[in-house]
Motif scaffolding. Structure first.
Motif, PDB file in Angstrom:
ATOM      1  N   ASP A 245     -13.785 -25.761 -19.348  1.00  0.00           N
ATOM      2  CA  ASP A 245     -13.326 -25.485 -17.833  1.00  0.00           C
ATOM      3  C   ASP A 245     -14.562 -25.910 -16.840  1.00  0.00           C
ATOM      4  O   ASP A 245     -14.187 -26.487 -15.751  1.00  0.00           O
TER       5      ASP A 245
ATOM      6  N   LEU B 239      -5.479 -33.983  -6.756  1.00  0.00           N
ATOM      7  CA  LEU B 239      -5.506 -34.054  -8.087  1.00  0.00           C
ATOM      8  C   LEU B 239      -4.360 -35.083  -8.631  1.00  0.00           C
ATOM      9  O   LEU B 239      -4.545 -35.808  -9.642  1.00  0.00           O
TER      10      LEU B 239
ATOM     11  N   LEU C 287     -13.899 -29.694 -16.051  1.00  0.00           N
ATOM     12  CA  LEU C 287     -12.785 -29.769 -15.262  1.00  0.00           C
ATOM     13  C   LEU C 287     -13.332 -29.523 -13.601  1.00  0.00           C
ATOM     14  O   LEU C 287     -12.768 -30.112 -12.601  1.00  0.00           O
TER      15      LEU C 287
ATOM     16  N   ILE D 159      -3.382 -26.664 -14.901  1.00  0.00           N
ATOM     17  CA  ILE D 159      -4.043 -26.476 -13.576  1.00  0.00           C
ATOM     18  C   ILE D 159      -3.185 -26.892 -12.602  1.00  0.00           C
ATOM     19  O   ILE D 159      -2.840 -26.392 -11.419  1.00  0.00           O
ATOM     20  N   ILE D 160      -2.796 -28.201 -12.548  1.00  0.00           N
ATOM     21  CA  ILE D 160      -1.647 -28.835 -11.613  1.00  0.00           C
ATOM     22  C   ILE D 160      -0.441 -28.027 -11.479  1.00  0.00           C
ATOM     23  O   ILE D 160       0.038 -27.826 -10.439  1.00  0.00           O
TER      24      ILE D 160
ATOM     25  N   THR E  93      -4.632 -36.961 -17.717  1.00  0.00           N
ATOM     26  CA  THR E  93      -4.821 -35.784 -17.893  1.00  0.00           C
ATOM     27  C   THR E  93      -4.664 -35.062 -19.623  1.00  0.00           C
ATOM     28  O   THR E  93      -4.344 -35.791 -20.182  1.00  0.00           O
TER      29      THR E  93
ATOM     30  N   PHE F 249      -5.825 -38.397 -11.337  1.00  0.00           N
ATOM     31  CA  PHE F 249      -6.410 -37.200 -11.932  1.00  0.00           C
ATOM     32  C   PHE F 249      -5.065 -37.020 -13.249  1.00  0.00           C
ATOM     33  O   PHE F 249      -5.316 -36.703 -14.487  1.00  0.00           O
TER      34      PHE F 249
ATOM     35  N   ARG G 183      -4.890 -28.652 -20.500  1.00  0.00           N
ATOM     36  CA  ARG G 183      -5.630 -27.963 -19.662  1.00  0.00           C
ATOM     37  C   ARG G 183      -5.520 -28.407 -18.067  1.00  0.00           C
ATOM     38  O   ARG G 183      -5.265 -27.909 -17.079  1.00  0.00           O
ATOM     39  N   GLN G 184      -5.637 -29.744 -17.902  1.00  0.00           N
ATOM     40  CA  GLN G 184      -5.408 -30.107 -16.411  1.00  0.00           C
ATOM     41  C   GLN G 184      -3.914 -30.070 -16.090  1.00  0.00           C
ATOM     42  O   GLN G 184      -3.831 -29.862 -14.777  1.00  0.00           O
ATOM     43  N   ARG G 185      -3.035 -30.228 -16.956  1.00  0.00           N
ATOM     44  CA  ARG G 185      -1.649 -30.367 -16.528  1.00  0.00           C
ATOM     45  C   ARG G 185      -1.325 -28.660 -16.407  1.00  0.00           C
ATOM     46  O   ARG G 185      -0.841 -28.358 -15.291  1.00  0.00           O
TER      47      ARG G 185
ATOM     48  N   ILE H  88     -13.183 -31.953 -10.506  1.00  0.00           N
ATOM     49  CA  ILE H  88     -12.508 -31.597  -9.323  1.00  0.00           C
ATOM     50  C   ILE H  88     -13.490 -31.828  -8.034  1.00  0.00           C
ATOM     51  O   ILE H  88     -13.476 -32.309  -6.933  1.00  0.00           O
TER      52      ILE H  88
END
Length: 410
Positions: free
Chosen positions: A152, A29, A155, A13-14, A6, A2, A9-11, A159
């Protein structure tokens, strides 16, 4: 996996998950081995959703309506999520309103207050006056929120796909649950849907043998001005019920009026649940108003529930089974409601219900908290891996909200 694919935005979240230490999701993730999933504590989950931003706050609010999926401690914590964000500037809102109107703004409204009376993650509300003098509320979608929600949602789907590969994800049908929430989020962006719901509720409550329909108000919709991004409705002049000043209003003592209002609300909601099969699913204190003329208004029809006649019958029988403390009947009715076809050990389900109901043996009806009992019924069903329809969560949360308002108010 994941992480290597990335986007910013994914970064984000992580990074939020790292900061709050949700190890399971962090491993999932970043492509690590994920063991049996564990949710973070209710408070940590709430903080994660707040840090992830408005769309995830809205997701948390939707989760708070699902006691069929989460235990009472999570429902209670997520119910405190506030959908309050700084308002969008009037200059941006004005542009969107002009885009949605068929006629020039100046030919439609005499005045619009540029300061919103409320601002949330999806929309903000302004008070205005039409050319003919009628006062209205304008619910205006936040410019660009549709793009944010779409990003979102993608994403959330990603997930859900990852979790669905685990044994846990397959057992709990995570993909279908995620799809339910995605549909709910997308529906929040179409204000014509909320307008239709408002009209339907208004029509249903205009006729009743249980209460005086003149005492319950639902706002009138101005369809000629309403679009997917602009909802125009009657302005209702009042205050949230718990903030109402009842000092000898309408020639009644506060105690008498409180009792009458409580009875009115319960009768109105019992009609919605057990007769109409269409109910306001978010009757928290801020959505029940006491108007200046003494009537009660139900506002914000964005979250509604439906019950078909068969489900209404089962739920009515379930209430009677609870009153009779009949564990066997509760088990039978639960299986009639169940969505999934997974095998269930009936004797275990009955025993679990019997243990749960036993603590209520010496209580009379006035001492029983029915919403708490229904939450416990859902917990037992969840422990037995019985998946109930999503409207059961809305039903339970509606009863809990209504009972909570009644206890605080009266």
């Amino acid at each position: 996996m994941f992480l290597t694919q990335t986007v910013p935005r994914q970064r984000e979240i992580i990074e939020v998950l790292f900061r709050h230490g949700w190890d399971y999701m962090r491993r999932l993730l970043t492509g690590g081995k994920a063991d049996e999933p564990q949710l973070p504590t209710p408070a940590v989950l709430k903080n994660i959703l707040v840090d992830l931003g408005p769309v995830y706050v809205k997701l948390g609010q939707l989760l708070s309506t699902r006691p069929d999926l989460l235990s009472a401690s999570y429902i209670e914590e997520l119910s405190t999520l506030q959908d309050e964000v700084p308002p969008v500037s009037w200059s941006e809102v004005e542009v969107l309103i002009r885009q949605q109107l068929k006629q020039p703004l100046e030919e439609t409204f005499t005045t619009i207050n540029p300061v919103p009376v409320a601002a949330g993650s999806i929309a903000q509300t302004h008070r205005a006056t039409l050319k003919d003098g009628r006062e209205v509320a304008l619910k205006v979608q936040r410019p660009g929120i549709d793009v944010t929600v779409a990003r979102d949602i993608a994403l959330i789907q990603g997930i859900a796909d990852l979790v669905a590969r685990t044994e846990f994800g397959q057992s709990y049908e995570i993909k279908s649950i995620a799809d339910e929430f995605i549909k709910a989020l997308e529906a929040e962006l179409d204000f014509t849907r909320e307008a239709s719901y408002t009209d339907e509720l208004r029509q249903n409550l205009s006729v009743s043998r249980w209460f005086d329909p003149n005492q319950i108000v639902v706002a009138k919709i101005y369809w000629d001005l309403t679009t997917q991004k602009l909802l125009v409705m009657e302005w209702l002049d009042g205050v949230p019920l718990l903030a109402a000043d009842l000092n000898n209003q309408n020639g009644k003592t506060p105690a008498v009026e409180r009792q009458e209002i409580t009875s009115l609300l319960f009768r109105a909601f019992f009609q919605q649940l057990y007769i109409d099969g269409f109910f306001h699913a978010d009757p928290h204190p801020g959505n029940i108003f006491y108007l200046k003329d003494g009537r009660i208004a139900l506002i914000d029809c964005g979250m509604m529930g439906r019950l078909d006649p068969r489900t209404q019958q089962i739920l009515t029988e379930m209430l009677l089974a609870i009153v009779d403390l009949d564990a066997r009947r509760c088990a039978q009715l639960t299986l009639q409601l169940a969505d999934s076809e997974e095998p269930v050990i009936l004797s275990r389900l009955e025993n679990d219900y019997d243990r749960m109901l036993r603590k209520y043996y010496n209580l009379n009806l006035s001492q029983m908290n029915f919403s708490q009992i229904i939450y416990e019924l859902l917990q037992v069903a969840r422990n037995n891996k019985i998946r109930l329809p999503s409207n059961m969560g809305l039903y339970a949360k509606t009863l809990a909200n209504l009972e909570g308002v009644a206890r605080l108010f009266n």
